[in-house]
Design a protein around this motif. Structure first.
Motif, short mmCIF file in Angstrom:
data_model
loop_
_atom_site.label_atom_id
_atom_site.label_comp_id
_atom_site.label_asym_id
_atom_site.label_seq_id
_atom_site.Cartn_x
_atom_site.Cartn_y
_atom_site.Cartn_z
N ALA A 35 5.56 7.40 0.20
CA ALA A 35 6.85 6.93 0.73
C ALA A 35 7.87 8.07 0.80
CB ALA A 35 7.39 5.79 -0.13
N ASP A 36 7.76 9.05 -0.10
CA ASP A 36 8.70 10.18 -0.09
C ASP A 36 8.12 11.39 0.65
OD1 ASP A 36 6.86 10.64 -2.07
OD2 ASP A 36 8.31 11.02 -3.65
N CYS A 37 7.13 11.16 1.51
CA CYS A 37 6.57 12.16 2.42
C CYS A 37 5.80 13.29 1.73
CB CYS A 37 7.65 12.71 3.35
SG CYS A 37 8.39 11.45 4.39
N VAL A 64 7.30 18.44 8.46
CA VAL A 64 8.62 18.39 9.08
C VAL A 64 9.50 19.41 8.36
CG1 VAL A 64 10.69 16.98 9.39
CG2 VAL A 64 8.44 15.99 9.76
N VAL A 65 10.01 20.39 9.10
CA VAL A 65 10.79 21.45 8.47
C VAL A 65 12.27 21.13 8.36
CG1 VAL A 65 9.17 23.28 9.11
CG2 VAL A 65 11.08 22.73 10.63
N HIS A 66 12.77 20.22 9.19
CA HIS A 66 14.21 19.95 9.21
C HIS A 66 14.44 18.44 9.30
CE1 HIS A 66 18.44 20.29 10.73
NE2 HIS A 66 18.42 21.30 9.87
N PRO A 67 14.30 17.72 8.18
CA PRO A 67 14.43 16.26 8.21
C PRO A 67 15.78 15.76 8.73
CG PRO A 67 13.50 16.99 6.12
CD PRO A 67 13.93 18.22 6.86
N GLU A 68 16.82 16.58 8.65
CA GLU A 68 18.14 16.15 9.12
C GLU A 68 18.15 15.85 10.62
OE1 GLU A 68 17.57 18.97 7.39
OE2 GLU A 68 18.43 18.46 5.44
N THR A 69 17.31 16.52 11.39
CA THR A 69 17.25 16.28 12.84
C THR A 69 15.86 15.82 13.28
OG1 THR A 69 16.79 18.63 13.23
CG2 THR A 69 19.09 17.90 13.42
N ASP A 70 15.01 15.49 12.33
CA ASP A 70 13.66 15.02 12.64
C ASP A 70 13.32 13.90 11.67
OD1 ASP A 70 11.04 14.57 13.31
OD2 ASP A 70 10.43 16.67 13.21
N GLY A 71 13.48 12.66 12.10
CA GLY A 71 13.28 11.53 11.21
C GLY A 71 11.86 11.03 11.11
N SER A 72 10.90 11.77 11.62
CA SER A 72 9.51 11.32 11.59
C SER A 72 9.00 11.22 10.16
CB SER A 72 8.63 12.27 12.39
OG SER A 72 8.98 12.24 13.74
N HIS A 73 8.16 10.22 9.91
CA HIS A 73 7.54 10.06 8.59
C HIS A 73 6.26 10.89 8.56
CE1 HIS A 73 6.76 8.17 4.74
NE2 HIS A 73 5.49 8.14 5.10
N MET A 74 6.47 12.19 8.38
CA MET A 74 5.36 13.11 8.23
C MET A 74 5.60 13.86 6.93
SD MET A 74 4.75 14.42 12.16
CE MET A 74 6.41 14.90 12.51
N LEU A 75 4.80 14.84 6.66
CA LEU A 75 4.91 15.57 5.40
C LEU A 75 6.21 16.36 5.30
CD1 LEU A 75 1.26 16.92 5.23
CD2 LEU A 75 2.23 14.96 4.01
#
Length: 179
Positions: A35-37, A64-75
């Motif tokens: 759940a926390d990627c 995902v290197v920049h979660p602030e602009t990439d909301g995908s549920h990936m690592l």
């Protein structure tokens, strides 16, 4: 070893890295993302089996290197999430244990951020970021990234590379198909 493919199965040295053969496991999405990627235990086994099967390099996908602009549920890989660095370290170690080079794929989903989210409400509320203002083919509006945001994303790639090395990854693949 007698083989029908002597070049494919022979070692190769690129820069200062020697690969045991010329077969690499392409990046494949993690099979269990917490759940926390973080990488779950099934993911560690998933990638370890590729190394055990003989691949010279195994690429973990997608970080995902920049979660602030990439909301995908990936690592994700960060020091703020308990277990994040450890899950990547376990995975890189499991790959290395079998003689393969651990690699990780970095990604920024850009205007397709959130595409993989199961939560449809969250998905609909995400801002889609791209190189400039526009509209995606599916009609979703895209907001152009500012120069400051782009600089922050570049720093995020750098910071992720530092943490990936610390976790034990020896190579990085950049996924750049979502501008």
């Amino acid at each position: 070893m007698n083989t029908r493919y002597p070049i494919l199965t022979s070692p190769i040295k690129i820069a200062n890295v020697t690969f045991r053969n010329r077969m690499c496991s392409a990046p494949m999405g993690a099979t269990s993302i917490t759940a926390d990627c973080c990488l779950g235990p099934r993911s560690v086994g998933f990638y370890e089996l590729r190394a055990k099967g003989g691949a010279a390099a195994v690429t973990v996908s997608e970080l995902v290197v920049h979660p602030e602009t990439d909301g995908s549920h990936m690592l994700h890989l960060n020091l703020q999430t308990v277990g994040s660095l450890a899950s990547h370290t376990y995975t890189a170690d499991a790959i290395r244990r079998h003689g393969a080079i651990p690699s990780i794929e970095f990604s920024h989903s850009g205007q397709y951020a959130g595409t993989y989210l199961a939560d449809k409400d969250k998905k609909a509320s995400l801002c889609q970021w791209g190189p400039s203002d526009g509209v995606r083919p599916d009609g979703r509006p895209v907001k152009g990234l500012s120069k400051d945001q782009l600089a922050d994303i570049v720093r995020a790639y750098r910071d992720s590379a530092v943490l990936a090395k610390r976790a034990g990854y020896e190579m990085i693949m950049i996924h750049c198909g979502h501008s």
